[in-house]
Design a protein around this motif. Structure first.
Motif, PDB file in Angstrom:
ATOM      1  N   GLY A 149      82.017  27.875  -5.348  1.00  0.00           N
ATOM      2  CA  GLY A 149      82.432  26.692  -5.146  1.00  0.00           C
ATOM      3  C   GLY A 149      81.120  25.648  -5.630  1.00  0.00           C
ATOM      4  O   GLY A 149      80.088  26.181  -6.088  1.00  0.00           O
ATOM      5  N   ALA A 150      81.346  24.291  -4.828  1.00  0.00           N
ATOM      6  CA  ALA A 150      80.025  23.524  -5.294  1.00  0.00           C
ATOM      7  C   ALA A 150      80.254  22.252  -4.291  1.00  0.00           C
ATOM      8  O   ALA A 150      81.144  22.005  -3.366  1.00  0.00           O
ATOM      9  CB  ALA A 150      80.510  22.955  -6.792  1.00  0.00           C
TER      10      ALA A 150
ATOM     11  N   LEU B  88      82.921  19.168  -0.705  1.00  0.00           N
ATOM     12  CA  LEU B  88      82.778  20.410  -1.116  1.00  0.00           C
ATOM     13  C   LEU B  88      83.904  20.347  -2.342  1.00  0.00           C
ATOM     14  O   LEU B  88      84.969  19.684  -2.133  1.00  0.00           O
ATOM     15  CB  LEU B  88      83.365  21.436  -0.173  1.00  0.00           C
ATOM     16  N   PHE B  89      83.400  21.005  -3.213  1.00  0.00           N
ATOM     17  CA  PHE B  89      84.613  21.376  -4.516  1.00  0.00           C
ATOM     18  C   PHE B  89      84.713  22.532  -4.652  1.00  0.00           C
ATOM     19  O   PHE B  89      83.746  23.657  -4.364  1.00  0.00           O
ATOM     20  CB  PHE B  89      84.132  20.426  -5.735  1.00  0.00           C
TER      21      PHE B  89
ATOM     22  N   MET C 288      88.245  24.864  -0.923  1.00  0.00           N
ATOM     23  CA  MET C 288      87.797  26.034  -0.967  1.00  0.00           C
ATOM     24  C   MET C 288      87.992  26.867   0.303  1.00  0.00           C
ATOM     25  O   MET C 288      88.169  26.399   1.492  1.00  0.00           O
ATOM     26  CB  MET C 288      86.239  25.985  -1.325  1.00  0.00           C
ATOM     27  N   SER C 289      87.812  28.504   0.177  1.00  0.00           N
ATOM     28  CA  SER C 289      88.191  29.065   1.188  1.00  0.00           C
ATOM     29  C   SER C 289      87.184  28.828   2.291  1.00  0.00           C
ATOM     30  O   SER C 289      85.784  28.742   2.310  1.00  0.00           O
ATOM     31  CB  SER C 289      87.828  30.562   1.016  1.00  0.00           C
ATOM     32  N   PRO C 290      87.540  28.649   3.485  1.00  0.00           N
ATOM     33  CA  PRO C 290      86.762  28.148   4.716  1.00  0.00           C
ATOM     34  C   PRO C 290      85.775  29.660   4.944  1.00  0.00           C
ATOM     35  O   PRO C 290      84.887  29.566   5.534  1.00  0.00           O
ATOM     36  CB  PRO C 290      87.761  28.295   5.812  1.00  0.00           C
ATOM     37  N   ALA C 291      86.244  30.776   4.683  1.00  0.00           N
ATOM     38  CA  ALA C 291      85.442  31.834   4.891  1.00  0.00           C
ATOM     39  C   ALA C 291      84.355  31.928   4.038  1.00  0.00           C
ATOM     40  O   ALA C 291      82.955  32.442   4.236  1.00  0.00           O
ATOM     41  CB  ALA C 291      86.327  33.339   4.767  1.00  0.00           C
TER      42      ALA C 291
ATOM     43  N   SER D  71      95.272  21.079   0.601  1.00  0.00           N
ATOM     44  CA  SER D  71      94.110  20.359   0.078  1.00  0.00           C
ATOM     45  C   SER D  71      93.400  19.832   1.455  1.00  0.00           C
ATOM     46  O   SER D  71      93.936  19.738   2.440  1.00  0.00           O
ATOM     47  CB  SER D  71      94.540  19.008  -0.744  1.00  0.00           C
ATOM     48  N   SER D  72      92.044  19.318   1.110  1.00  0.00           N
ATOM     49  CA  SER D  72      91.326  18.869   2.399  1.00  0.00           C
ATOM     50  C   SER D  72      92.024  17.533   3.151  1.00  0.00           C
ATOM     51  O   SER D  72      91.747  17.371   4.295  1.00  0.00           O
ATOM     52  CB  SER D  72      89.905  18.598   1.756  1.00  0.00           C
TER      53      SER D  72
END
Length: 380
Positions: free
Chosen positions: A240-241, A103-104, A266-269, A75-76
């Motif tokens: 994502g969102a 980011l979500f 969410m995926s960093p890529a 998680s973040s």
């Protein structure tokens, strides 16, 4: 026998022509979709700007995988907030002129995550009647008072707000409504919110990338919208969102939004690729101009007896009414090589089953004329 109601409710869905099934799509390429070894013109995609498979975005995704890996791994708030996420959040803040972004993983989790975090006894939500399911579910998830006003009926909203009993009021609407394609009056909503000392929250999933000279969505109409949510899985063509807001709400969500706290980031890529997509969206105004041009051609090419909700977005809702009839028309179009999904209740109100046409920047005039010609034949 346990859970007998499952089969009973599925049978009822079939009886009322509301049964839903998935179909495996082999690939989507430009304006075409491939399914069961057949090729179709795709008029159901939310890839409004035609950015899916854009080489620069694909390259950025590959670069993101090389730099950061596919997974954020946590998680973040643990170790999942990466440099790629930070860059994207800063880009979004600059683009939308907002102090903070968060980011979500999806628009549903962002909407539900924010509203459920605010859904306490001290808060009242005022939702447009046609608000997305994620907004309704989030609003109803806690102890907040919830009232829904008739779609885009701001006179009724004002009358309701005059009777408000709490100090904390949040007006909730969509910039462009996902099933009708019509727009909210952003300036009117902002004035009402200001007058009644309420916050205004807009779901901009279908506005971002489409509305505004640089695709900023609703904030290009009125920069004073308090909170904006938008997804990346539509015009941005990734996934994502985000939620854009002030610093206090940003910090509150980090501390109290369970969807944010307890989800792997969410995926960093994907974040790296999304940053490239936002860059393209801002400079490629021709994509928005093309959608507007093709939309005018489509409206002009339909027979007068066809009921379509007025719109200035990519979404064109053709009202059929009956569930079975809408499914039959969709099948007729599919036989002509056109993929156009029939939308039925409960996604839309009873008696308003429809064909939801999305016109994208990767369509051309010939595609639009072919679509209109076949819809005219199918609806008679």
């Amino acid at each position: 026998m346990a859970f007998e109601y499952l089969a009973e409710q599925l049978a009822q869905q079939k009886l009322t022509h509301r049964f839903r099934q998935r179909q495996c799509i082999a690939k989507q390429q430009e304006a075409n979709l491939f399914c069961n070894d057949k090729e179709y013109l795709n008029f159901s995609s939310n890839d409004y700007l035609g950015l899916n498979q854009h080489p620069d975005i694909n390259h950025a995704l590959q670069e993101g995988v090389s730099k950061f890996g596919v997974s954020s791994c946590s998680s973040s708030l643990v170790t999942g907030f990466s440099y790629a996420h930070n860059v994207l959040e800063n880009t979004l803040c600059e683009w939308l002129n907002k102090p903070k972004c968060l980011l979500f993983n999806s628009g549903f989790s962002a909407n539900h995550g924010l509203l459920s975090a605010l859904a306490c006894e001290q808060t009242q939500f005022w939702l447009d009647k046609l608000s997305h399911a994620s907004l309704i579910d989030g609003a109803l998830s806690g102890k907040a008072k919830v009232k829904r006003f008739l779609h885009n009926n701001y006179q009724q909203l004002e009358q309701l707000l005059l009777k408000k009993s709490l100090a904390n009021n949040l007006i909730v609407s969509e910039g462009v409504f996902s099933m009708d394609g019509d727009q909210a009056d952003i300036n009117a909503l902002q004035k009402i919110a200001q007058k009644h000392q309420a916050w205004l929250y807009l779901d901009d999933a279908h506005s971002l990338g489409i509305i505004g000279e640089k695709g900023q969505g609703s904030v290009s109409i009125n920069p004073h919208v308090d909170i904006v949510m938008a997804t990346f899985g539509k015009a941005v063509a990734t996934s994502g969102a985000f939620i854009a807001c002030d610093e206090t709400l940003h910090d509150y969500l980090i501390n109290f939004s369970r969807h944010y706290i307890y989800s792997t980031a969410m995926s960093p890529a994907i974040a790296w690729a999304t940053n490239k997509s936002v860059e393209i969206i801002q400079k490629d105004n021709w994509r928005r101009e093309k959608i507007a041009e093709l939309s005018r051609l489509f409206a002009k090419s339909l027979n007068d007896n066809i009921e379509m909700i007025p719109t200035s977005s990519s979404i064109h809702a053709i009202i059929v009414g009956d569930e079975k009839k809408s499914l039959d028309i969709a099948e007729k179009l599919k036989a002509k090589g056109i993929w156009l999904t029939a939308i039925r209740p409960p996604t839309v109100p009873n008696g308003t089953s429809r064909l939801r046409v999305t016109i994208c920047a990767n369509h051309n005039k010939q595609d639009i004329k072919y679509l209109a010609e076949n819809i005219n034949k199918a609806i008679n």
